[in-house]
Design a protein around this motif. Structure first.
Motif, PDB file in Angstrom:
ATOM      1  N   GLY A 297       0.800  -1.225   0.000  1.00  0.00           N
ATOM      2  CA  GLY A 297       0.000   0.000   0.000  1.00  0.00           C
ATOM      3  C   GLY A 297       0.826   1.265   0.000  1.00  0.00           C
ATOM      4  N   ALA A 298       1.971   1.264   0.694  1.00  0.00           N
ATOM      5  CA  ALA A 298       2.817   2.461   0.721  1.00  0.00           C
ATOM      6  C   ALA A 298       3.339   2.787  -0.670  1.00  0.00           C
ATOM      7  CB  ALA A 298       3.977   2.259   1.691  1.00  0.00           C
ATOM      8  N   ALA A 299       3.709   1.740  -1.413  1.00  0.00           N
ATOM      9  CA  ALA A 299       4.155   1.950  -2.797  1.00  0.00           C
ATOM     10  C   ALA A 299       2.998   2.444  -3.655  1.00  0.00           C
ATOM     11  CB  ALA A 299       4.733   0.658  -3.368  1.00  0.00           C
ATOM     12  N   MET A 300       1.793   1.910  -3.420  1.00  0.00           N
ATOM     13  CA  MET A 300       0.620   2.349  -4.173  1.00  0.00           C
ATOM     14  C   MET A 300       0.289   3.807  -3.877  1.00  0.00           C
ATOM     15  SD  MET A 300      -1.748  -1.049  -3.625  1.00  0.00           S
ATOM     16  CE  MET A 300      -3.180  -0.425  -4.498  1.00  0.00           C
ATOM     17  N   THR A 301       0.401   4.208  -2.599  1.00  0.00           N
ATOM     18  CA  THR A 301       0.131   5.608  -2.246  1.00  0.00           C
ATOM     19  C   THR A 301       1.041   6.542  -3.014  1.00  0.00           C
ATOM     20  OG1 THR A 301      -0.516   4.935  -0.006  1.00  0.00           O
ATOM     21  CG2 THR A 301      -0.020   7.257  -0.346  1.00  0.00           C
ATOM     22  N   SER A 302       2.321   6.206  -3.035  1.00  0.00           N
ATOM     23  CA  SER A 302       3.301   7.050  -3.721  1.00  0.00           C
ATOM     24  C   SER A 302       3.047   7.096  -5.226  1.00  0.00           C
ATOM     25  CB  SER A 302       4.714   6.531  -3.445  1.00  0.00           C
ATOM     26  OG  SER A 302       5.684   7.295  -4.121  1.00  0.00           O
ATOM     27  N   LEU A 303       2.874   5.931  -5.851  1.00  0.00           N
ATOM     28  CA  LEU A 303       2.717   5.872  -7.304  1.00  0.00           C
ATOM     29  C   LEU A 303       1.385   6.469  -7.757  1.00  0.00           C
ATOM     30  CD1 LEU A 303       4.216   2.333  -8.028  1.00  0.00           C
ATOM     31  CD2 LEU A 303       5.228   4.560  -8.556  1.00  0.00           C
ATOM     32  N   VAL A 304       0.317   6.200  -7.013  1.00  0.00           N
ATOM     33  CA  VAL A 304      -0.978   6.782  -7.366  1.00  0.00           C
ATOM     34  C   VAL A 304      -0.935   8.302  -7.189  1.00  0.00           C
ATOM     35  CG1 VAL A 304      -3.407   6.943  -6.690  1.00  0.00           C
ATOM     36  CG2 VAL A 304      -2.324   4.702  -6.914  1.00  0.00           C
ATOM     37  N   GLY A 305      -0.309   8.763  -6.092  1.00  0.00           N
ATOM     38  CA  GLY A 305      -0.193  10.201  -5.873  1.00  0.00           C
ATOM     39  C   GLY A 305       0.576  10.897  -6.984  1.00  0.00           C
ATOM     40  N   LEU A 306       1.666  10.293  -7.423  1.00  0.00           N
ATOM     41  CA  LEU A 306       2.443  10.859  -8.523  1.00  0.00           C
ATOM     42  C   LEU A 306       1.603  10.922  -9.800  1.00  0.00           C
ATOM     43  CD1 LEU A 306       5.859   9.075  -7.918  1.00  0.00           C
ATOM     44  CD2 LEU A 306       5.512  11.549  -7.913  1.00  0.00           C
ATOM     45  N   SER A 307       0.869   9.836 -10.078  1.00  0.00           N
ATOM     46  CA  SER A 307       0.056   9.786 -11.298  1.00  0.00           C
ATOM     47  C   SER A 307      -1.075  10.813 -11.251  1.00  0.00           C
ATOM     48  CB  SER A 307      -0.517   8.374 -11.489  1.00  0.00           C
ATOM     49  OG  SER A 307       0.524   7.426 -11.662  1.00  0.00           O
ATOM     50  N   ILE A 308      -1.724  10.936 -10.095  1.00  0.00           N
ATOM     51  CA  ILE A 308      -2.792  11.924  -9.959  1.00  0.00           C
ATOM     52  C   ILE A 308      -2.224  13.338 -10.105  1.00  0.00           C
ATOM     53  CG2 ILE A 308      -4.465  12.950  -8.366  1.00  0.00           C
ATOM     54  CD1 ILE A 308      -5.405  10.294  -9.466  1.00  0.00           C
ATOM     55  N   GLY A 309      -1.055  13.574  -9.485  1.00  0.00           N
ATOM     56  CA  GLY A 309      -0.427  14.887  -9.586  1.00  0.00           C
ATOM     57  C   GLY A 309      -0.088  15.267 -11.013  1.00  0.00           C
ATOM     58  N   SER A 310       0.258  14.272 -11.825  1.00  0.00           N
ATOM     59  CA  SER A 310       0.600  14.534 -13.232  1.00  0.00           C
ATOM     60  C   SER A 310      -0.625  14.517 -14.141  1.00  0.00           C
ATOM     61  CB  SER A 310       1.611  13.484 -13.722  1.00  0.00           C
ATOM     62  OG  SER A 310       1.009  12.201 -13.792  1.00  0.00           O
ATOM     63  N   GLY A 311      -1.817  14.196 -13.574  1.00  0.00           N
ATOM     64  CA  GLY A 311      -3.050  14.193 -14.352  1.00  0.00           C
ATOM     65  C   GLY A 311      -3.365  12.899 -15.074  1.00  0.00           C
ATOM     66  N   ASN A 312      -2.644  11.808 -14.769  1.00  0.00           N
ATOM     67  CA  ASN A 312      -2.838  10.538 -15.461  1.00  0.00           C
ATOM     68  C   ASN A 312      -3.712   9.613 -14.607  1.00  0.00           C
ATOM     69  OD1 ASN A 312      -2.666   8.170 -16.932  1.00  0.00           O
ATOM     70  ND2 ASN A 312      -0.478   8.395 -17.367  1.00  0.00           N
ATOM     71  N   ILE A 313      -5.036   9.786 -14.693  1.00  0.00           N
ATOM     72  CA  ILE A 313      -5.971   8.999 -13.883  1.00  0.00           C
ATOM     73  C   ILE A 313      -5.951   7.528 -14.286  1.00  0.00           C
ATOM     74  CG2 ILE A 313      -8.358   8.773 -13.121  1.00  0.00           C
ATOM     75  CD1 ILE A 313      -7.184  11.372 -12.257  1.00  0.00           C
ATOM     76  N   GLU A 314      -5.839   7.255 -15.584  1.00  0.00           N
ATOM     77  CA  GLU A 314      -5.859   5.870 -16.065  1.00  0.00           C
ATOM     78  C   GLU A 314      -4.702   5.069 -15.472  1.00  0.00           C
ATOM     79  OE1 GLU A 314      -6.165   8.538 -17.950  1.00  0.00           O
ATOM     80  OE2 GLU A 314      -8.269   8.344 -18.622  1.00  0.00           O
ATOM     81  N   ARG A 315      -3.511   5.676 -15.424  1.00  0.00           N
ATOM     82  CA  ARG A 315      -2.358   4.987 -14.845  1.00  0.00           C
ATOM     83  C   ARG A 315      -2.578   4.745 -13.347  1.00  0.00           C
ATOM     84  NH1 ARG A 315       3.101   4.117 -15.785  1.00  0.00           N
ATOM     85  NH2 ARG A 315       4.449   4.242 -13.941  1.00  0.00           N
ATOM     86  N   ALA A 316      -3.150   5.731 -12.657  1.00  0.00           N
ATOM     87  CA  ALA A 316      -3.426   5.580 -11.229  1.00  0.00           C
ATOM     88  C   ALA A 316      -4.369   4.405 -10.980  1.00  0.00           C
ATOM     89  CB  ALA A 316      -4.032   6.870 -10.676  1.00  0.00           C
ATOM     90  N   GLU A 317      -5.431   4.277 -11.783  1.00  0.00           N
ATOM     91  CA  GLU A 317      -6.381   3.169 -11.618  1.00  0.00           C
ATOM     92  C   GLU A 317      -5.712   1.819 -11.881  1.00  0.00           C
ATOM     93  OE1 GLU A 317     -10.701   5.178 -12.693  1.00  0.00           O
ATOM     94  OE2 GLU A 317      -9.575   4.157 -14.267  1.00  0.00           O
ATOM     95  N   LYS A 318      -4.875   1.768 -12.892  1.00  0.00           N
ATOM     96  CA  LYS A 318      -4.194   0.513 -13.212  1.00  0.00           C
ATOM     97  C   LYS A 318      -3.311   0.070 -12.057  1.00  0.00           C
ATOM     98  CE  LYS A 318      -1.616  -1.748 -16.920  1.00  0.00           C
ATOM     99  NZ  LYS A 318      -0.990  -1.568 -18.256  1.00  0.00           N
ATOM    100  N   ILE A 319      -2.596   1.015 -11.462  1.00  0.00           N
ATOM    101  CA  ILE A 319      -1.765   0.701 -10.296  1.00  0.00           C
ATOM    102  C   ILE A 319      -2.638   0.209  -9.144  1.00  0.00           C
ATOM    103  CG2 ILE A 319      -0.288   1.742  -8.515  1.00  0.00           C
ATOM    104  CD1 ILE A 319       0.766   3.597 -10.767  1.00  0.00           C
ATOM    105  N   GLY A 320      -3.805   0.839  -8.969  1.00  0.00           N
ATOM    106  CA  GLY A 320      -4.725   0.426  -7.916  1.00  0.00           C
ATOM    107  C   GLY A 320      -5.174  -1.015  -8.060  1.00  0.00           C
ATOM    108  N   TRP A 321      -5.534  -1.413  -9.291  1.00  0.00           N
ATOM    109  CA  TRP A 321      -6.007  -2.783  -9.508  1.00  0.00           C
ATOM    110  C   TRP A 321      -4.885  -3.811  -9.376  1.00  0.00           C
ATOM    111  CZ3 TRP A 321     -10.673  -3.434  -8.543  1.00  0.00           C
ATOM    112  CH2 TRP A 321     -11.674  -2.568  -8.973  1.00  0.00           C
ATOM    113  N   ILE A 322      -3.722  -3.497  -9.899  1.00  0.00           N
ATOM    114  CA  ILE A 322      -2.594  -4.438  -9.801  1.00  0.00           C
ATOM    115  C   ILE A 322      -2.203  -4.644  -8.337  1.00  0.00           C
ATOM    116  CG2 ILE A 322      -0.148  -4.770 -10.344  1.00  0.00           C
ATOM    117  CD1 ILE A 322      -0.657  -3.245 -12.966  1.00  0.00           C
ATOM    118  N   GLY A 323      -2.072  -3.539  -7.617  1.00  0.00           N
ATOM    119  CA  GLY A 323      -1.670  -3.636  -6.216  1.00  0.00           C
ATOM    120  C   GLY A 323      -2.693  -4.326  -5.340  1.00  0.00           C
ATOM    121  N   SER A 324      -3.966  -4.011  -5.533  1.00  0.00           N
ATOM    122  CA  SER A 324      -4.998  -4.608  -4.682  1.00  0.00           C
ATOM    123  C   SER A 324      -5.158  -6.097  -4.956  1.00  0.00           C
ATOM    124  CB  SER A 324      -6.327  -3.888  -4.872  1.00  0.00           C
ATOM    125  OG  SER A 324      -6.795  -3.999  -6.210  1.00  0.00           O
TER     126      SER A 324
END
Length: 449
Positions: A297-324
């Motif tokens: 989860g800590a890695a997901m928080t960092s990677l999702v936060g970076l993706s959201i900050g850069s405006g890439n929602i699709e990448r953030a969702e993909k990371i969410g599904w892979i990690g979960s």
């Protein structure tokens, strides 16, 4: 944008998540051994000591989950989103805001414990020597709570900049120190005073002092993406709000999770000392799930936060599904193995047959549902990174209602006893995971566009 941040925004999500989560997962798995080792060591003192630590354990977990899960996750999210947008100065200012909130949080928790602690432990079923032991343990933990908060929050700063290895190494070092120190202080080995369960509390605080000091010294040195520097020591309402918009709803999860544990502890205590001790063993095993999932989860928080900050929602969702999915598989396998082979591991903690039966009943009912716990917790951390906490809060509220309400009805209305309490906990665990997963599927993060 620095090279590390660019790499985390452009590399293939699955291998990147694996590389970042592996050191965390291993470190948290080793760190979780501290909790089990503590139970084993205290178990040498007898059933009363195990019952005392069962009463104290929810309060220790409240500190750890509030500092690491709620505030730590919020700090990681804020720093990751700042770096994802290319604003390093903002990220460095956020470090000081996180440290300030840590100090306030530790002080507030100590004050509340001094006012309400003894009454709360008594409410949970603590009486006589059991109450005194549990209170003394918690007094040391809350008295040195600042250092436990600092370990969590400074570690979160490193994770926010994408550095998973350094805090992982220090977590392993902390475990290597804390386990033998706990044995020495609890049992009075090598001529040390035998402090009983309070020795475990002193061990945790001493480890926290050393690890937090090392982290702060390293963070203050130049050469990293961001550093702790007096140049950026200034506070602003906007940056506090940026952390609190994730931390405040994030607090709901640890607060209500501990509320569930406290409520279940109070219900279980009505069935006697052995039932309480057995549940204490089982609940410690359940909390193995949190550090294991936190590694991912800590890695997901960092990677999702970076993706959201850069405006890439699709990448953030993909990371969410892979990690979960990874977290659900890991915790699901753990729960099934523990449920299938209770005779292998429970006797390591107790020789009392009644205590064994209570622990066995708990893990065989709740263990198969650990996969849902892993699913929900990992997406909770990912949602922190996204800054989207509405549905995680709804999920934890549903879990509270089901765990306490269904558990009470089954145990006392339908006369299922301890098994009813445990069935309620399992039902709530499954609901928690499914609600958060459904919210992501239905586009909860896409509203952030």
């Amino acid at each position: 944008m620095d090279e590390r941040t660019h790499h985390m925004l452009t590399s293939a999500p699955a291998p990147l998540l694996l590389r970042m989560a592996t050191p965390n997962a291993l470190a948290f798995a080793i760190q979780s051994s501290v909790s089990l080792a503590e139970v084993w060591i205290i178990g040498q003192l007898g059933t009363s000591a195990l019952a005392s630590i069962a009463l104290a354990f929810p309060l220790l977990m409240l500190i750890q989950t509030m500092s690491g899960g709620a505030l730590g996750g919020a700090v990681t999210s804020s720093i990751a989103r700042a770096l994802g947008s290319g604003d390093r100065e903002r990220a460095q200012k956020l470090i000081w805001h996180g440290l300030a909130i840590s100090a306030i949080g530790a002080g507030l928790f100590l004050l509340l414990f001094l006012i309400l602690g003894r009454a709360l432990i008594a409410f949970l079923g603590g009486r006589g020597e059991i109450l005194e032991q549990a209170f003394d343990y918690c007094a040391v933990i809350f008295g040195g709570g600042l250092f436990l908060w600092l370990v969590s929050v400074v570690g979160a700063v490193f994770r926010g900049m994408g550095d998973m290895k350094f805090p992982a190494i220090l977590m392993v070092a902390s475990a290597v120190l804390q386990v033998p120190l706990t044995a020495i202080l609890v049992l009075g080995l090598f001529g040390a005073p035998q402090l009983g369960i309070v020795g475990a509390a002193y061990s945790a605080v001493i480890s926290g002092i050393l690890i937090s000091a090392i982290m702060l010294i390293i963070l203050a040195r130049p050469g990293r993406v961001i550093q702790l520097s007096q140049k950026y020591l200034s506070f602003s309402k906007a940056l506090f709000q940026d952390i609190f918009k994730v931390a405040l709803p994030g607090c709901m999860s640890p607060i209500f999770t501990i509320f569930i544990i406290l409520s279940l502890t109070a219900m279980v205590a009505t069935f006697g000392e052995a039932a309480l001790a057995g549940y204490g063993i089982g609940s410690r095993i359940e909390f193995l799930v949190i550090p294991l999932v936190f590694g991912i989860g800590a890695a997901m928080t960092s990677l999702v936060g970076l993706s959201i900050g850069s405006g890439n929602i699709e990448r953030a969702e993909k990371i969410g599904w892979i990690g979960s999915a990874s977290a659900a598989c890991l915790t699901g396998i753990l729960g099934l193995v523990l449920a299938l082979f209770p005779h292998v591991w429970i006797p390591a903690f107790t020789n009392d047959q009644a205590t064994f039966e209570a622990a066995r009943s708990y893990i065989q009912i709740v263990g198969p549902f650990f996969a849902f716990q892993g699913l929900g917790l990992s997406l909770y951390f990912a949602s922190q990174g996204a800054g989207a906490m509405r549905w995680p809060v709804i999920a934890i509220l549903a879990r509270v209602v089901l765990a306490v309400g269904v558990g009470w009805l089954l145990a006392f209305w339908f006369d299922l006893g301890l098994q009813g309490v445990f069935i309620g906990a399992a039902t709530a665990m499954a609901t928690f995971g499914l609600i958060i997963a459904a919210s992501l599927k239905l586009g909860a993060w896409r509203s952030l566009r």
